[in-house]
Design a protein around this motif. Sequence first.
Motif, short mmCIF file in Angstrom:
data_model
loop_
_atom_site.label_atom_id
_atom_site.label_comp_id
_atom_site.label_asym_id
_atom_site.label_seq_id
_atom_site.Cartn_x
_atom_site.Cartn_y
_atom_site.Cartn_z
N GLU A 14 0.82 -1.20 0.00
CA GLU A 14 0.00 0.00 0.00
C GLU A 14 0.86 1.26 0.00
OE1 GLU A 14 -3.20 2.41 -0.39
OE2 GLU A 14 -3.13 0.23 -0.64
N ARG A 17 2.16 1.77 -3.47
CA ARG A 17 1.08 2.19 -4.38
C ARG A 17 0.88 3.70 -4.27
NH1 ARG A 17 -2.65 -0.99 -6.83
NH2 ARG A 17 -4.29 0.50 -6.46
N ARG A 18 1.10 4.23 -3.09
CA ARG A 18 0.91 5.66 -2.84
C ARG A 18 2.11 6.50 -3.25
NH1 ARG A 18 -2.20 5.87 3.00
NH2 ARG A 18 -3.84 4.39 2.42
N HIS A 152 0.87 5.88 -10.24
CA HIS A 152 0.44 6.08 -8.85
C HIS A 152 -0.85 5.32 -8.62
CE1 HIS A 152 -1.70 8.46 -5.68
NE2 HIS A 152 -0.53 8.27 -5.08
N SER A 153 -0.93 4.60 -7.52
CA SER A 153 -2.14 3.84 -7.13
C SER A 153 -2.65 2.92 -8.23
CB SER A 153 -3.24 4.79 -6.68
OG SER A 153 -2.90 5.39 -5.45
N GLY A 154 -1.72 2.26 -8.92
CA GLY A 154 -2.12 1.27 -9.92
C GLY A 154 -2.50 1.84 -11.27
N SER A 157 -0.91 8.82 -14.13
CA SER A 157 -1.43 10.13 -13.76
C SER A 157 -0.42 11.19 -14.17
CB SER A 157 -1.75 10.20 -12.26
OG SER A 157 -0.57 10.05 -11.49
#
Length: 166
Positions: A14, A17-18, A152-154, A157
């Motif tokens: 996690e 991911r961030r 970012h986060s899967g 962006s």
Amino acid sequence: MTSEPSGFDQTFREMFRRHAAGVAIITANLNGKPFGFTATSVASLSAEPPRFTFNMARSSSSWPAVANAEYIGVHMLGLENQALANRFARTRDRFEGDHWEPGPHEVPILKDVSGWLVGKIQMRLSFENNAVVVVEVIDGQVGDDGTPLLYHSGGYSKPAPLDYEI
């Protein structure tokens, strides 16, 4: 026997991911065949001499090329290169088409990217199923200055500007 992920494993996943990371593509040539993959682990190592590092899984289909090539390329991607990032992350037809050309030392060079560097591999450090690769830059070119592509986060962006300027 596979064990269930511990609480720390979940925390680790996690947290990373961030952690937003720039998106790049690593390329190499092995025996006349181009190889490449999308990477988010590229980092500057030193300015004098100019060196960068990247990490990869040794189970990757591109590992034999990275393990045996003398020279390698890194391509920094902009927002407009999202399809290229997907192509090198998810498909096997990475080099079909006219989006690349042979560059210095026959390293595949991708067209219309934010910039590229070619370097000589200085070290490969294997650790379990992974490797850290150290590369000394010998050539390169800066492309158009645009918005960088982030992971970012899967998902992909772009950075958002802040009101504060330095």
